[in-house]
Design an enzyme around this catalytic site. Structure first.
Site: not given
Length: 307
Positions: A210, A215, A230, A233
């Site tokens: 990903d 990120h 961040i 998830g």
């Protein structure tokens, strides 16, 4: 309109061959914190960690299925399906489901078929449900369901779908299919553990497939409405499943049958996750909060089903 629900739902499944090796599993495990010292009282060479980090003892945490083969069609795959044309900066991963048909092999080749299974109109946003079926020569392996929240893409008068609870910063919806019970269980948790997130955790985890700049790139994160990059998830998702397996399932990854979570808030690299677990018949219910932000919710409506 960037999302054509009828076209997206009518599109044929997108199939691709995926292949993974033991080193991909090892990298994923490192990306979710395996080999660290979560309890501050044992080294990285502890046998309980070596089952995740040493190829001769390797057991595959089932959440690896979400990145096997570099990430089968899921969040990013859903955004490239017919009828979908959206700005990546408006996208949030709202929830993730996983059903295991067999234990995940340490290496393999399989076919992944992904399609948009549902499109919901939340008024100010849209929700895409991307379902992927994975099978090898011996039959079905696993099914994943990624729930993708797209800000600013609703309002066409479509099906609102079940659930409308807020998620990250009040933006993401509840689990569309109601596979996890809403709210934390009553009473004190059976176990509570804390897991630190390394400052470079997102940079390591993204090597499993990903590469969303949200990120890693501060400028992109600000454009998406966040102070800084961040954590994925799905990284939190993996950290949480590992904590449940290690704490309540005796470290036996083959006991996991299904796992569903709603992403209720963000995690910033460098924070600490507080993971609360409640035992119930055949399942563990879980909530996760960010310790440094007053236990701000991170995962909710989360269930691990097991034998």
């Amino acid at each position: 309109m960037p999302i054509d629900a009828a076209l997206a739902l009518a599109a044929a499944p997108r199939c691709e061959e995926i292949t993974w090796r033991a080193q991909d599993v090892l990298l994923y495990h490192l990306g979710i914190g395996a080999g660290a010292d979560p309890d501050k009282d044992r080294p990285a060479t502890d046998p309980d960690e070596l089952r995740y980090t040493l190829e001769s003892r390797l057991h595959v945490l089932p959440s690896f299925a979400t990145v096997a083969g570099g990430g089968p069609p899921g969040v990013i795959g859903g955004l490239s399906m017919p009828g979908v044309d959206v700005d990546l900066a408006r996208v949030l991963h709202a929830g993730q489901g996983l059903t295991l048909h067999r234990p995940v092999p340490t290496a393999g080749t399989a076919t992944a078929g992904g399609r948009i299974a549902a499109v919901y109109d939340k008024g100010t946003a849209a929700v895409l449900v991307m379902r992927t079926e994975v099978a090898d020569a011996d039959g079905p392996l696993w099914t994943t369901e990624a729930r993708i929240f797209v800000r600013g893409e609703g309002g066409w008068g479509g099906d609102r779908g079940p659930g409308a609870l807020p998620g990250p910063h009040g933006t993401a919806p509840a689990c569309p299919h109601g596979t996890a019970p809403a709210g934390p269980p009553a009473g004190a948790p059976d176990r509570t553990v804390e897991r630190p997130v390394r400052p470079d955790q997102a940079l390591l985890y993204r090597l499993s497939g990903d590469r969303n700049p949200l990120h890693a790139d501060p400028a992109f994160a600000r454009r998406a409405g966040f102070d800084r990059p961040i954590l994925h998830g799905l990284c939190t998702y993996g950290i949480t499943l590992k904590a449940v397996v290690d704490t309540l399932l005796g470290g036996d990854v083959t006991r996991v049958r299904a796992y569903d979570a709603r992403f209720a808030g963000v995690v910033y690299p460098g924070e600490t996750l507080r993971i609360r677990m409640w035992r119930e018949e055949g399942r563990v219910r879980v909530t996760v909060g960010a310790v440094e932000r007053g236990d701000a919710p991170v995962l909710s409506d989360t269930v691990v089903r097991h034998t």
